[in-house]
Design a protein around this motif. Structure first.
Motif, PDB file in Angstrom:
ATOM      1  N   UNK A   1       0.877  -1.283  -0.115  1.00 15.87           N
ATOM      2  CA  UNK A   1       0.207  -0.094  -0.001  1.00 15.87           C
ATOM      3  C   UNK A   1       0.887   1.416   0.030  1.00 15.87           C
ATOM      4  N   UNK A   2       0.241   2.327   0.481  1.00 17.20           N
ATOM      5  CA  UNK A   2       0.922   3.657   0.411  1.00 17.20           C
ATOM      6  C   UNK A   2       2.084   3.799   1.360  1.00 17.20           C
ATOM      7  N   UNK A   3       2.932   4.668   1.255  1.00 21.59           N
ATOM      8  CA  UNK A   3       4.021   4.978   2.048  1.00 21.59           C
ATOM      9  C   UNK A   3       3.632   5.394   3.320  1.00 21.59           C
ATOM     10  N   UNK A   4       3.706   4.781   4.553  1.00 21.94           N
ATOM     11  CA  UNK A   4       3.370   5.348   5.792  1.00 21.94           C
ATOM     12  C   UNK A   4       4.243   6.257   6.694  1.00 21.94           C
ATOM     13  N   UNK A   5       5.605   5.884   6.517  1.00 19.17           N
ATOM     14  CA  UNK A   5       6.285   6.624   7.399  1.00 19.17           C
ATOM     15  C   UNK A   5       7.840   6.462   6.518  1.00 19.17           C
ATOM     16  N   UNK A   6       8.416   7.615   6.564  1.00 16.45           N
ATOM     17  CA  UNK A   6       9.948   7.538   5.794  1.00 16.45           C
ATOM     18  C   UNK A   6      10.971   8.420   6.804  1.00 16.45           C
ATOM     19  N   UNK A   7      12.118   8.071   6.820  1.00 15.70           N
ATOM     20  CA  UNK A   7      12.881   8.910   7.706  1.00 15.70           C
ATOM     21  C   UNK A   7      14.540   8.556   7.067  1.00 15.70           C
ATOM     22  N   UNK A   8      15.381   9.456   6.846  1.00 17.36           N
ATOM     23  CA  UNK A   8      16.644   9.516   6.412  1.00 17.36           C
ATOM     24  C   UNK A   8      17.598  10.123   7.504  1.00 17.36           C
TER      25      UNK A   8
END
Length: 442
Positions: free
Chosen positions: A44-51
């Motif tokens: 499904x869709x992107x829920x959370x992203x951290x770099x």
């Protein structure tokens, strides 16, 4: 500067999530979480992203998880607590171990090293051989009365072979228990099993000895009751016999054959389930606390030596260590240069005075593992983080939607430690509650 950039609150959150770790690992990379339909497998869709470059510290900060209290007190405290839980689970049950183990015969045993020469001590008579009555904190305790005649070579080699001697003892112990039960070793496996957990501790003289919880179980470990003949008295007698006969034949150096055995001081006491009552009984709680205390200490705590390896012997000239430790390290370094001893890797372990075994070990079925405890803690932290994000984003959790989360992450090592500014800030804040191992992303 951080306050002017508006990153101070986020950096405080990231540092407090380290739980007080003073030497964290810095990682570069990223982590992405996607919704995953468990029925169809559809992403499904992107829920959370951290770099990492989006984090206030510029990196993901992960606890060092060093067990040594001299290296990182906060991580060592977590290790001590985990060791306490591991030992307690094998005495009382819990963490996947049935409570019936509390009824199995179990003892607490201490195995010492032999003598390699007289040392300063505090005997019952009150006076050392040197004629002095040393106070408990006297720096000379454990050091040789005559360093020139002390057998440093054999002392270092004892440490190097201590782990192998323990393995030999554990084999002999099973034989001795089987003998007392009137069984062959093959038949013994069908009726009982020996389980143990041990920790190594350095004596002041720089030699390791072992503290161990040893238990008699049924054939499948703590989940099965031991046979009727299995008693603490039988186990104690078998331990004494095995410790007396266990030997490791070491190397021949300059015409001298080294043979290693445990010292004559062997203490074996039955562990009771009752609460501590004066000095009459040794309880499971007292044993677990005692072993856990020593799980975070190395040679540096007792002997005044180093808590990290050295690359060159010349480094010793600028290090503030005791003369006895210096001689032990020099001896280990010299022995490490001999071809016949290269498998002992004594130069790599010179800072440990030759000892290269694991500080804490256990049999597979004694109780849970440190890895299982860390995994459970990490899963709890992840669940807490996901719940917090769902509350912030005002969206349902995975349990509410029937979905799960697909995590894609890639991290690379970028260094260790904190910047001077981060050190100052970390020292002024309290760790977040429950931060025992999982990094906080800020």
């Amino acid at each position: 500067m951080l306050a002017s950039l508006g990153t101070m609150p986020a950096l405080v959150r990231q540092l407090s999530g380290l739980g007080g770790c003073t030497n964290p690992i810095r990682l570069d990379g990223h982590r992405s979480e996607y919704a995953l339909d468990t029925a169809t497998g559809e992403i499904g869709p992107l829920l959370h992203h951290i770099a990492s470059d989006q984090l206030p510290a510029g990196h993901l900060l992960v606890r060092c998880n060093n067990r040594r209290v001299t290296r990182c007190p906060a991580c060592a405290e977590v290790y001590r607590r985990d060791t306490y839980q591991l030992i307690t689970a094998g005495l009382r049950g819990g963490k996947g171990t049935p409570e019936q183990v509390a009824t199995h015969p179990r003892v607490f045993a201490t195995f010492t090293a032999p003598s390699f020469g007289p040392v300063h001590n505090r005997p019952d008579s009150g006076r050392c051989r040197c004629g002095a009555a040393h106070p408990a904190d006297a720096p000379e305790l454990g050091t040789p009365l005559d360093p020139e005649s002390y057998d440093y070579e054999a002392a270092v080699l004892w440490n190097a072979h201590a782990g192998a001697l323990w393995r030999r003892f554990s084999i002999y112990l099973r034989r001795e228990v089987a003998k007392r039960a009137g069984l062959t070793q093959r038949a013994f496996r069908r009726y009982a099993r020996v389980s143990f957990a041990k920790v190594a501790e350095y004596q002041r003289r720089g030699l390791v000895h072992f503290h161990a919880v040893i238990r008699l179980d049924g054939p499948d470990g703590g989940t099965t009751p031991p046979p009727a003949w299995a008693t603490a008295e039988l186990l104690t007698d078998a331990i004494r016999a095995a410790a007396t006969t266990a030997r490791i034949t070491g190397p021949v150096l300059d015409g001298r054959q080294h043979v290693f055995a445990f010292g004559r001081q062997l203490d074996v006491r039955t562990i009771r389930s009752a609460e501590f009552n004066g000095q009459a009984e040794l309880t499971d709680r007292a044993v677990a606390a005692y072993i856990a205390k020593y799980a975070t200490k190395g040679a540096e705590s007792a002997t005044g030596t180093l808590d990290r390896p050295i690359k060159f012997l010349a480094e010793l000239a600028r290090l503030a260590i005791s003369d006895h430790a210096r001689r032990m390290i020099r001896t280990a370094w010299a022995l490490g240069g001999r071809r016949e001893l290269e498998d002992l890797r004594l130069r790599a372990w010179a800072h440990m005075l030759g000892f290269r075994g694991h500080f804490s070990t256990k049999t597979r079925r004694y109780s849970t593992t440190l890895g299982a405890l860390r995994t459970a803690r990490a899963e709890w932290r992840r669940a807490q983080a996901i719940t917090a994000r769902c509350d912030t984003d005002n969206r349902p959790t995975d349990a509410e939607t029937g979905e799960t989360t697909l995590v894609l992450a890639h991290w690379t090592f970028a260094g260790t430690g904190l910047t001077p500014g981060e050190e100052w800030l970390a020292a002024s804040i309290a760790p977040s509650p429950g931060t025992e191992g999982e990094p906080t992303h800020g």
